[in-house]
Design an enzyme around this catalytic site. Sequence first.
Site, PDB file in Angstrom:
ATOM      1  N   ARG A 107      69.413   4.283 -68.506  1.00 17.46           N
ATOM      2  CA  ARG A 107      67.993   4.367 -68.109  1.00 17.46           C
ATOM      3  C   ARG A 107      67.642   3.021 -67.504  1.00 17.46           C
ATOM      4  O   ARG A 107      67.774   1.982 -68.156  1.00 17.46           O
ATOM      5  CB  ARG A 107      67.102   4.645 -69.321  1.00 17.46           C
ATOM      6  N   HIS A 134      64.141  11.879 -63.035  1.00 17.15           N
ATOM      7  CA  HIS A 134      64.358  12.074 -64.486  1.00 17.15           C
ATOM      8  C   HIS A 134      65.050  13.433 -64.683  1.00 17.15           C
ATOM      9  O   HIS A 134      64.469  14.364 -65.250  1.00 17.15           O
ATOM     10  CB  HIS A 134      63.008  12.026 -65.197  1.00 17.15           C
ATOM     11  N   GLN A 137      65.467  15.418 -68.172  1.00 17.54           N
ATOM     12  CA  GLN A 137      64.217  16.015 -68.643  1.00 17.54           C
ATOM     13  C   GLN A 137      64.002  17.397 -68.029  1.00 17.54           C
ATOM     14  O   GLN A 137      63.660  18.358 -68.719  1.00 17.54           O
ATOM     15  CB  GLN A 137      63.040  15.104 -68.261  1.00 17.54           C
ATOM     16  N   ASP A 218      52.231  14.602 -66.532  1.00 20.85           N
ATOM     17  CA  ASP A 218      52.951  13.454 -67.087  1.00 20.85           C
ATOM     18  C   ASP A 218      51.957  12.295 -67.119  1.00 20.85           C
ATOM     19  O   ASP A 218      50.857  12.389 -66.561  1.00 20.85           O
ATOM     20  CB  ASP A 218      54.170  13.143 -66.173  1.00 20.85           C
ATOM     21  N   CYS A 259      56.539  15.924 -70.487  1.00 18.25           N
ATOM     22  CA  CYS A 259      57.818  15.376 -70.955  1.00 18.25           C
ATOM     23  C   CYS A 259      57.654  14.478 -72.168  1.00 18.25           C
ATOM     24  O   CYS A 259      58.629  14.225 -72.874  1.00 18.25           O
ATOM     25  CB  CYS A 259      58.516  14.637 -69.814  1.00 18.25           C
ATOM     26  N   ARG A 287      65.833  18.569 -75.025  1.00 20.54           N
ATOM     27  CA  ARG A 287      66.540  17.420 -74.454  1.00 20.54           C
ATOM     28  C   ARG A 287      67.917  17.314 -75.116  1.00 20.54           C
ATOM     29  O   ARG A 287      68.922  17.062 -74.459  1.00 20.54           O
ATOM     30  CB  ARG A 287      65.761  16.116 -74.696  1.00 20.54           C
TER      31      ARG A 287
END
Length: 301
Positions: A107, A134, A137, A218, A259, A287
């Site tokens: 990440r 991402h 996700q 988000d 998310c 996830r």
Amino acid sequence: MNHFLDIHKTPKPDLRHIVDHARAMKQARDGQPKGTPDADQPLADRMVALIFEKPSTRTRVSFDLGVRQMGGQTMVLSGTDMQLGHGETIADTARVMSRYVDLIMIRTFEEATLLEMAEHADVPVINGLTNRSHPCQIMADVMTFEEHRGPIQGAKVVWSGDGNNTFASFAHAAQQFDFDLTFTGPEPLDPEPALDGLYRTVRDPAEAVQGADLVVTDTWVSMHDPVSARERRHNQLRGYQVNAELMAQAKDDALFMHCLPAHRDEEATSEVMDGPHSVVFDEAENRLHAQKAIMRWSLGT
Ligand code: CP
Ligand code: NVA
């Protein structure tokens, strides 16, 4: 080399396999304690490095747990504690890490870091979020939609808010999984031009969500956004909050996703987060299952 760098860079049949495999693996361990090893131990003898240059709860814990369930081992590393954060090149870091581990999840901030890591690593690299995307996700989100509503193909998905990294992976997924994606948000926060053609824009949120099967949002301020932009972004995005009034414009059985982490009563109200449309905690759980399938795909196990 099966790097998992982005949804649009992964072949469609492989994406379908990953989602279906994730669901099968989830079902196979239904009801078992989280620490129970998977019967087949597909990552036995494998060492996985999890590198974080940004904070994380879900990505960190779900990757770590997933590797352990599959019989592998993990090293969770913070970018700032590594020489990577003190001037060693990404290429050299990739070469060195490839001598120690079988798989790298990173990440990071710049997408270039991820791509350089993948270019110079001799082991698969997985994108655990960059400023631009991402993908793990959204694999979990596709899985979650299909668990609740069946095939996502042809579904109407509406994103309300910032055209950010998580949106970008939704746009890639819309193309690969063949669903209809609408963006509603203020023009200054439009998605990056590279995504043009993958979605349509409707500025009025109430109009945008008409007939939606899924409404998504988000955070209004992502980890890579400057803190100084917070107030301006809040002013720009206030009208795009997902609240009960907005959800009422979607289909009666529409799902709501986020998310997480959420800023309650900013981008989404608690009423929606905790309401009947919300599947945010299923997303978080998935996830784990989606990434287990991604790791198995990367390693061919
Ligand atoms: N959704 C997500 O990636 O959460 P974390 O930042 O906690 O990993
Ligand atoms: N867009 C958010 C997602 C966090 C999981 C961020 O990049 O901060």
